[in-house]
Design a protein around this motif. Structure first.
Motif, mmCIF file in Angstrom:
data_model
loop_
_atom_site.group_PDB
_atom_site.id
_atom_site.type_symbol
_atom_site.label_atom_id
_atom_site.label_comp_id
_atom_site.label_asym_id
_atom_site.label_seq_id
_atom_site.Cartn_x
_atom_site.Cartn_y
_atom_site.Cartn_z
ATOM 1 N N ALA A 169 -4.481 -9.271 7.763
ATOM 2 C CA ALA A 169 -5.067 -8.502 8.869
ATOM 3 C C ALA A 169 -4.933 -9.238 10.197
ATOM 4 O O ALA A 169 -4.586 -8.630 11.217
ATOM 5 C CB ALA A 169 -6.530 -8.198 8.579
ATOM 6 N N CYS B 15 -13.305 -8.824 0.525
ATOM 7 C CA CYS B 15 -13.814 -8.909 1.902
ATOM 8 C C CYS B 15 -14.472 -7.609 2.383
ATOM 9 O O CYS B 15 -15.464 -7.650 3.089
ATOM 10 C CB CYS B 15 -12.685 -9.270 2.868
ATOM 11 S SG CYS B 15 -11.954 -10.883 2.529
ATOM 12 N N HIS B 16 -13.889 -6.467 2.027
ATOM 13 C CA HIS B 16 -14.385 -5.200 2.581
ATOM 14 C C HIS B 16 -15.347 -4.468 1.636
ATOM 15 O O HIS B 16 -15.822 -3.383 1.962
ATOM 16 C CB HIS B 16 -13.215 -4.269 2.912
ATOM 17 C CG HIS B 16 -12.341 -4.760 4.027
ATOM 18 N ND1 HIS B 16 -12.700 -4.687 5.352
ATOM 19 C CD2 HIS B 16 -11.112 -5.340 4.016
ATOM 20 C CE1 HIS B 16 -11.731 -5.191 6.108
ATOM 21 N NE2 HIS B 16 -10.750 -5.588 5.324
ATOM 22 N N CYS C 210 -8.761 -5.942 -1.785
ATOM 23 C CA CYS C 210 -9.319 -5.764 -0.434
ATOM 24 C C CYS C 210 -10.835 -5.949 -0.477
ATOM 25 O O CYS C 210 -11.458 -6.344 0.507
ATOM 26 C CB CYS C 210 -9.056 -4.358 0.108
ATOM 27 S SG CYS C 210 -7.388 -3.755 -0.059
ATOM 28 N N ARG D 70 -13.360 -4.602 12.648
ATOM 29 C CA ARG D 70 -13.829 -5.985 12.694
ATOM 30 C C ARG D 70 -13.356 -6.652 13.974
ATOM 31 O O ARG D 70 -14.057 -7.483 14.544
ATOM 32 C CB ARG D 70 -13.263 -6.745 11.492
ATOM 33 C CG ARG D 70 -13.873 -6.281 10.197
ATOM 34 C CD ARG D 70 -13.242 -7.000 9.028
ATOM 35 N NE ARG D 70 -14.075 -6.842 7.845
ATOM 36 C CZ ARG D 70 -14.256 -7.778 6.933
ATOM 37 N NH1 ARG D 70 -13.637 -8.935 7.035
ATOM 38 N NH2 ARG D 70 -15.033 -7.550 5.901
ATOM 39 N N ASN D 71 -12.146 -6.309 14.364
ATOM 40 C CA ASN D 71 -11.578 -6.887 15.581
ATOM 41 C C ASN D 71 -11.426 -5.763 16.599
ATOM 42 O O ASN D 71 -10.718 -4.788 16.346
ATOM 43 C CB ASN D 71 -10.222 -7.516 15.273
ATOM 44 C CG ASN D 71 -9.654 -8.272 16.455
ATOM 45 O OD1 ASN D 71 -9.925 -7.934 17.610
ATOM 46 N ND2 ASN D 71 -8.879 -9.298 16.177
ATOM 47 N N PHE E 155 0.842 -1.204 0.000
ATOM 48 C CA PHE E 155 0.000 0.000 0.000
ATOM 49 C C PHE E 155 0.868 1.242 0.000
ATOM 50 O O PHE E 155 0.419 2.319 -0.235
ATOM 51 C CB PHE E 155 -0.851 0.147 1.257
ATOM 52 C CG PHE E 155 -1.329 -1.105 1.881
ATOM 53 C CD1 PHE E 155 -0.903 -1.463 3.132
ATOM 54 C CD2 PHE E 155 -2.233 -1.907 1.212
ATOM 55 C CE1 PHE E 155 -1.371 -2.604 3.729
ATOM 56 C CE2 PHE E 155 -2.693 -3.052 1.819
ATOM 57 C CZ PHE E 155 -2.254 -3.401 3.075
ATOM 58 N N THR F 90 -2.837 -7.949 13.435
ATOM 59 C CA THR F 90 -3.384 -7.776 14.781
ATOM 60 C C THR F 90 -2.505 -8.490 15.806
ATOM 61 O O THR F 90 -2.153 -7.932 16.848
ATOM 62 C CB THR F 90 -4.831 -8.326 14.863
ATOM 63 O OG1 THR F 90 -5.634 -7.684 13.870
ATOM 64 C CG2 THR F 90 -5.456 -8.079 16.226
ATOM 65 N N ASN G 75 -8.346 -3.747 17.425
ATOM 66 C CA ASN G 75 -7.861 -2.684 16.540
ATOM 67 C C ASN G 75 -8.638 -1.377 16.723
ATOM 68 O O ASN G 75 -8.466 -0.440 15.947
ATOM 69 C CB ASN G 75 -7.973 -3.137 15.075
ATOM 70 C CG ASN G 75 -7.152 -4.388 14.797
ATOM 71 O OD1 ASN G 75 -6.066 -4.546 15.348
ATOM 72 N ND2 ASN G 75 -7.673 -5.278 13.953
HETATM 73 C C1 HEC Z 1 -9.738 -12.291 3.162
HETATM 74 C C2 HEC Z 1 -10.521 -11.141 3.548
HETATM 75 C C3 HEC Z 1 -9.821 -9.814 3.712
HETATM 76 C C4 HEC Z 1 -9.092 -9.110 2.774
HETATM 77 C C5 HEC Z 1 -8.792 -9.519 1.341
HETATM 78 C C6 HEC Z 1 -8.685 -7.880 3.418
HETATM 79 N N1 HEC Z 1 -9.125 -7.837 4.705
HETATM 80 FE FE1 HEC Z 1 -8.931 -6.303 5.997
HETATM 81 N N2 HEC Z 1 -9.661 -7.479 7.487
HETATM 82 C C7 HEC Z 1 -10.189 -8.732 7.315
HETATM 83 C C8 HEC Z 1 -10.469 -9.318 8.618
HETATM 84 C C9 HEC Z 1 -11.054 -10.688 8.873
HETATM 85 C C10 HEC Z 1 -10.056 -8.370 9.570
HETATM 86 C C11 HEC Z 1 -10.072 -8.523 11.086
HETATM 87 C C12 HEC Z 1 -8.716 -9.125 11.449
HETATM 88 C C13 HEC Z 1 -8.627 -9.585 12.861
HETATM 89 O O1 HEC Z 1 -9.525 -10.284 13.322
HETATM 90 O O2 HEC Z 1 -7.630 -9.266 13.500
HETATM 91 C C14 HEC Z 1 -9.567 -7.215 8.818
HETATM 92 C C15 HEC Z 1 -9.080 -6.073 9.408
HETATM 93 C C16 HEC Z 1 -8.624 -4.966 8.711
HETATM 94 C C17 HEC Z 1 -8.140 -3.745 9.327
HETATM 95 C C18 HEC Z 1 -7.972 -3.469 10.833
HETATM 96 C C19 HEC Z 1 -9.190 -2.894 11.446
HETATM 97 C C20 HEC Z 1 -10.260 -3.915 11.782
HETATM 98 O O3 HEC Z 1 -11.301 -3.885 11.108
HETATM 99 O O4 HEC Z 1 -10.081 -4.754 12.705
HETATM 100 C C21 HEC Z 1 -7.819 -2.897 8.305
HETATM 101 C C22 HEC Z 1 -7.281 -1.473 8.435
HETATM 102 C C23 HEC Z 1 -8.063 -3.599 7.069
HETATM 103 N N3 HEC Z 1 -8.568 -4.854 7.357
HETATM 104 C C24 HEC Z 1 -7.855 -3.070 5.809
HETATM 105 C C25 HEC Z 1 -7.733 -3.876 4.683
HETATM 106 C C26 HEC Z 1 -7.160 -3.423 3.429
HETATM 107 C C27 HEC Z 1 -6.692 -1.997 3.150
HETATM 108 C C28 HEC Z 1 -7.133 -4.516 2.603
HETATM 109 C C29 HEC Z 1 -6.534 -4.622 1.233
HETATM 110 C C30 HEC Z 1 -5.168 -4.182 1.098
HETATM 111 C C31 HEC Z 1 -7.735 -5.625 3.329
HETATM 112 N N4 HEC Z 1 -8.076 -5.194 4.577
HETATM 113 C C32 HEC Z 1 -7.918 -6.886 2.807
HETATM 114 C C33 HEC Z 1 -10.422 -9.356 6.116
HETATM 115 C C34 HEC Z 1 -9.825 -9.007 4.928
#
Ligand code: HEC
Length: 246
Positions: free
Chosen positions: A133, A212-213, A209, A159-160, A4, A137, A163
């Motif tokens: 992610a 999932c998001h 990203c 989500r968590n 990023f 964490t 964080n």
């Molecule tokens: C496979 C699914 C998936 C993808 C792809 C993904 N994430 Fe996430 N992301 C998650 C999950 C699940 C969590 C919670 C992680 C945990 O439980 O610690 C999370 C947590 C985060 C968090 C921390 C805050 C929180 O919600 O707990 C950030 C910031 C974030 N994601 C940004 C991104 C970005 C930017 C991308 C792409 C570069 C990305 N994620 C790609 C599943 C995903």
């Protein structure tokens, strides 16, 4: 997964218009250390992202994604981004704080990869939930405990809950999300009467990203979380660092 932060640390000048002239060299050093830590933390997430295909291959037992292999990749990325040579870090002009904390962060990342070896090497299971992610964490909590320094990934809505943003982070996430905020600009400030610095680096949603998001909002993604309905290029969160001014 693409980095990023490509170029961000190098292209972003030391920030914060007001008060910059009064800033002491030790504050500048702490800010520089914080930026390097944010980059190294992020690169660790990127490496785990790049190995997702291997990690989630159900036909393969031993994935060869060892702490040492992880370290080789993360160091290579860090060197590409910064122009520093890891093996010569001690002799470089990098701030002493970064010289001490970067290897500690790498040790924590390697320890987390080591702890997850039996999960990573499971045969017959595809998606294992060991994603950038969750890695981030775990690394963040362990690094904070072991080093006393603070590096964290956060978002406006998490989500968590580990964080969850504090008040400072909440305010800056709002600033990052506002339309007139310069894309990608890192924030750096002194707090606690100049005894600490805080640095925040914005993260934006990329295509991968959104699996999932992204949308549709509320639908469950493959990790079992409700999708946020995020869009390409939208603020996804931030990496936040807090360090003592040496
Ligand atoms: C496979 C699914 C998936 C993808 C792809 C993904 N994430 Fe996430 N992301 C998650 C999950 C699940 C969590 C919670 C992680 C945990 O439980 O610690 C999370 C947590 C985060 C968090 C921390 C805050 C929180 O919600 O707990 C950030 C910031 C974030 N994601 C940004 C991104 C970005 C930017 C991308 C792409 C570069 C990305 N994620 C790609 C599943 C995903």
């Amino acid at each position: 997964m693409k980095p990023f932060l490509i170029g961000l640390l190098l292209l972003t000048p030391l920030l914060m218009g007001s008060g910059e002239a009064d800033r002491s060299p030790s504050v500048d050093e702490a800010v520089e250390s914080a930026k390097l830590l944010a980059l190294f933390f992020d690169m660790g997430r990127v490496v785990v992202g790049e190995f997702q295909g291997t990690i989630n291959d159900p036909a393969k037992g031993d994935k060869g994604f060892t702490p040492e292999v992880f370290a080789t990749h993360v160091i290579e990325k860090f060197e590409q981004e910064t122009g520093l040579v890891w093996a010569q870090l001690a002799a470089s002009s990098t701030p002493p704080q970064a010289k001490r904390l970067l290897p500690e962060l790498l040790d924590v990342q390697k320890a987390v990869i080591k702890d997850r070896q039996s999960l990573i090497n499971l045969m017959g299971v595809g998606f294992k939930g060991f994603i950038p992610a969750s890695f981030g964490t775990t690394v963040s909590l362990r690094f904070r405990r072991e080093s006393g320094a603070y590096v964290k990934q956060t978002a406006a809505i998490v989500r968590n809950r580990r964080n969850t943003p504090d008040m400072y982070e909440t305010a800056n996430l709002k600033t990052f999300a506002s339309e007139d905020y310069p894309h990608g600009k890192t924030l750096a400030e002194t707090v606690d009467d100049g005894q600490k610095i805080r640095v925040m680096v914005p993260l934006y949603y990329q295509d991968h990203c959104l699996v999932c998001h992204g949308g549709p909002k509320g639908e469950l993604d493959k990790t079992g979380h409700a999708k946020e309905g995020g869009q390409l290029g939208q603020l996804g969160g931030a990496i936040s660092v807090r360090l003592a001014v040496p």
